[in-house]
Design a protein around this motif. Structure first.
Motif, short mmCIF file in Angstrom:
data_model
loop_
_atom_site.label_atom_id
_atom_site.label_comp_id
_atom_site.label_asym_id
_atom_site.label_seq_id
_atom_site.Cartn_x
_atom_site.Cartn_y
_atom_site.Cartn_z
N ASP A 34 0.56 -1.02 -0.04
CA ASP A 34 -0.05 -0.11 0.63
C ASP A 34 0.95 1.45 0.22
O ASP A 34 0.62 2.27 0.11
CB ASP A 34 -1.19 -0.16 1.40
N GLY A 35 2.23 0.79 -0.51
CA GLY A 35 2.97 2.00 -0.11
C GLY A 35 4.38 2.01 -0.30
O GLY A 35 4.75 0.99 -0.98
N VAL A 36 4.94 3.20 -0.71
CA VAL A 36 6.49 3.63 -1.34
C VAL A 36 7.35 2.85 -0.36
O VAL A 36 8.22 1.80 -0.47
CB VAL A 36 6.91 4.18 -1.55
N GLY A 37 7.45 2.83 0.71
CA GLY A 37 8.21 1.99 2.12
C GLY A 37 8.52 0.50 1.95
O GLY A 37 8.84 -0.29 2.01
N SER A 38 7.17 -0.07 1.86
CA SER A 38 6.43 -1.70 1.90
C SER A 38 7.71 -1.98 0.26
O SER A 38 7.56 -2.86 -0.26
CB SER A 38 5.37 -1.98 1.39
N LEU A 39 6.84 -1.29 -1.12
CA LEU A 39 7.60 -1.05 -2.00
C LEU A 39 8.92 -1.71 -1.58
O LEU A 39 9.38 -2.96 -2.95
CB LEU A 39 7.28 -0.24 -3.00
N VAL A 40 9.67 -0.77 -1.69
CA VAL A 40 11.35 -0.81 -1.20
C VAL A 40 11.79 -1.59 -0.26
O VAL A 40 12.46 -2.58 -1.17
CB VAL A 40 12.12 0.39 -0.79
N ALA A 41 10.78 -2.33 0.60
CA ALA A 41 11.64 -2.89 0.95
C ALA A 41 11.65 -4.38 1.03
O ALA A 41 11.90 -5.19 1.12
CB ALA A 41 10.54 -2.77 3.16
N GLY A 42 10.18 -4.70 -0.12
CA GLY A 42 9.81 -5.97 -0.61
C GLY A 42 11.10 -6.12 -1.44
O GLY A 42 11.45 -6.88 -2.21
N GLY A 43 12.30 -5.53 -1.78
CA GLY A 43 13.46 -5.47 -2.54
C GLY A 43 13.10 -5.61 -4.24
O GLY A 43 11.92 -5.89 -5.07
N PRO A 44 13.52 -6.17 -4.99
CA PRO A 44 14.04 -6.14 -6.80
C PRO A 44 12.75 -6.60 -7.42
O PRO A 44 12.17 -5.86 -7.86
CB PRO A 44 14.96 -6.33 -7.13
#
Length: 288
Positions: A34-44
């Motif tokens: 639901d957001g950019v923080g979780s997206l980046v934390a999820g990796g490539p």
């Protein structure tokens, strides 16, 4: 790609900004976070899935920007690391010569404010100053990274207005208090992926406008410590994690160095624009 974290009537969403507007990526792929923080934390792999969803947006996924609210790009970063006095002209306007090693200090997540939301002038001070800055967001775990490999750890770039309470910044030798009042740091609106910018965000014009008046006009080519050097220096000391946010410093033109000084006050509109990255816009209100 240009990703953002937004709040809609249906809840928090990961969104994509395109020329035709802002699109709800979660409506295209409900498995996305639901957001950019979780997206980046999820990796490539997760970022690649978001990129695939971005190719499938339609008119139906476009959000009504009139009712859209942004959230801080990354709401709870593990670390917010700030590089102080990274432009020679800014160092000199504050009475210091350029440094051989950067000033490094931290901000807390409670200081963050989204694009379009008001910055908060605290009750205890009217010395509320602006600082337009380029930021980069870490995309992978990193320690002991050379300058040659530095760009490979970066997930993207964004904009920060590092609102500073100048009298509190100078109450002690450490700047922490003046840089961490609640609601003083504008952050966003977009995470711009590195493929859309020069390496290290180099050579980008940065301006800060206060109520339509140009206050800062700098260029990231004037960094004393360019992005790659900052990565090398930081990872010599600490492990950077996905979602960590690194502020790269502000150019000359800040309010406290003017004669007379110019500080932000309730009702003001402050806009930080970085070439190819976008514009971060905030109003100012008093703490209640």
């Amino acid at each position: 790609m240009r990703y953002c974290s937004v709040r809609t009537a249906a809840g928090d969403r990961l969104a994509l900004r395109r020329d035709d507007g802002v699109h709800d990526l979660c409506s295209v792929d409900p498995t996305l976070p639901d957001g950019v923080g979780s997206l980046v934390a999820g990796g490539p792999d997760l970022i690649a899935r978001a990129g695939e969803a971005a190719q499938r947006v339609t008119a139906q996924s476009r959000l009504d920007e009139g009712s859209l609210r942004f959230r801080p790009l990354i709401e709870r970063p593990g670390k917010i690391i700030c590089i102080g006095r990274n432009y020679a002209a800014h160092a000199r306007e504050g009475g210091a010569e350029p440094l051989d090693y950067p000033d490094v200090f931290m901000r807390g997540a409670n200081s963050l404010v989204a694009h379009g939301e008001p910055l908060v002038r605290p009750r205890c001070s009217d010395n509320f100053d602006y600082e337009g800055e380029l930021v980069f967001v870490v995309g992978r775990r990193a320690r002991h990274v050379s300058q040659a490999d530095a760009y490979g750890i970066i997930a993207g770039y964004s904009i920060f207005n590092e609102g500073s309470i100048r009298d509190y910044q100078r109450k002690a030798t450490q700047w922490t208090m003046g840089k961490n009042f609640d609601g003083t740091g504008g952050f966003g609106p977009d995470l711009v992926t590195p493929d859309e910018l020069p390496d290290g965000g180099q050579g980008l014009r940065l301006t800060t406008m206060l109520n339509g008046t140009l206050m800062q006009d700098g260029n990231t080519q004037d960094f004393i410590f360019p992005v790659a050097k900052v990565v090398e220096l930081l990872t010599e000391a600490m492990t950077l994690e996905p979602g960590d946010v690194i502020l790269t410093g502000t150019p000359a033109g800040v309010g406290y160095a003017r004669n007379p000084p110019v500080f932000m006050k309730p009702g003001d509109v402050v806009e930080v624009t970085i070439e190819k990255v976008g514009t971060l816009r905030n109003t100012v209100r008093d703490e209640t």
